[in-house]
Write an enzyme that holds these catalytic residues in place. Structure first.
Site, PDB file in Angstrom:
ATOM      1  N   HIS A 192       0.843  -1.185   0.000  1.00 58.43           N
ATOM      2  CA  HIS A 192       0.000   0.000   0.000  1.00 58.43           C
ATOM      3  C   HIS A 192       0.885   1.244   0.000  1.00 58.43           C
ATOM      4  CE1 HIS A 192      -3.798  -2.123   1.751  1.00 58.43           C
ATOM      5  NE2 HIS A 192      -3.323  -2.711   0.660  1.00 58.43           N
ATOM      6  N   CYS A 196      -6.146   1.268   5.596  1.00 59.81           N
ATOM      7  CA  CYS A 196      -6.654  -0.014   6.081  1.00 59.81           C
ATOM      8  C   CYS A 196      -6.101  -0.255   7.495  1.00 59.81           C
ATOM      9  CB  CYS A 196      -6.225  -1.146   5.136  1.00 59.81           C
ATOM     10  SG  CYS A 196      -4.453  -1.517   5.187  1.00 59.81           S
ATOM     11  N   GLU A 245       0.877   3.877   1.887  1.00 60.81           N
ATOM     12  CA  GLU A 245       1.357   4.258   3.211  1.00 60.81           C
ATOM     13  C   GLU A 245       2.548   3.412   3.626  1.00 60.81           C
ATOM     14  OE1 GLU A 245      -3.230   3.901   3.653  1.00 60.81           O
ATOM     15  OE2 GLU A 245      -1.691   3.214   2.268  1.00 60.81           O
ATOM     16  N   CYS A 280      -2.186  -0.740   7.541  1.00 57.46           N
ATOM     17  CA  CYS A 280      -1.446   0.514   7.387  1.00 57.46           C
ATOM     18  C   CYS A 280      -1.622   1.409   8.612  1.00 57.46           C
ATOM     19  CB  CYS A 280      -1.862   1.233   6.109  1.00 57.46           C
ATOM     20  SG  CYS A 280      -1.235   0.407   4.623  1.00 57.46           S
TER      21      CYS A 280
END
Length: 150
Positions: free
Chosen positions: A73, A101, A75, A104
């Site tokens: 992801h 999410c 992040e 993260c």
């Protein structure tokens, strides 16, 4: 925060979110492109977008258009990038094009990031709930209806 400073902060937040949206265009993912910027002391100290790990092919989805399990992801990419640098994310703000999410959110907490600003709501809210539980400021700012030349 006083009113004038608050208005100025929102304008800055919107600019960083637009920059994160542009950065997301670097992603090879077809289903969803996400960008992230980590900002500290008015400087971008790290950036990331969703994609495969270094050395992997730049294909995020399988033949059934399902995201491959090893795609990182935005992040996570930004946090691991700052961890490999001489910068510290302690007390920083992360700007993300999509709400984080739960996985993260855990990384954000551990990285010492104190504020999360995002511009698109994801169908799950568990990441934002965890961040708030950890005392992290979470702000949603919708920039999708803004004029491109603002």
């Amino acid at each position: 925060m006083e009113k004038g400073r608050e208005i100025k902060q929102i304008a800055v937040d919107r600019r960083y979110l637009r920059m994160a949206r542009i950065w997301a265009e670097n992603s090879y993912c077809k289903r969803r492109q996400v960008g992230a910027l980590i900002v500290k002391d008015q400087m971008i100290i790290s950036d990331g977008y969703n994609g495969t790990p270094s050395g992997f092919e730049n294909v995020c989805e399988d033949e059934n258009n399902v995201t491959k399990p090893y795609v990182l992801h935005a992040e996570a990419n930004a946090i691991t990038k700052v961890a490999a640098s001489f910068n510290s994310s302690m007390g920083a703000t992360i700007y993300i094009t999509s709400s984080p999410c739960i996985e993260c959110a855990k990384l954000i907490i551990q990285a010492g990031i104190r504020r999360v600003v995002y511009s698109e709501k994801y169908h799950l809210e568990d990441g934002c709930l965890l961040l708030r539980r950890a005392g992290i400021v979470v702000d949603y700012i919708n920039i999708n209806n803004e004029a491109e030349n603002e």
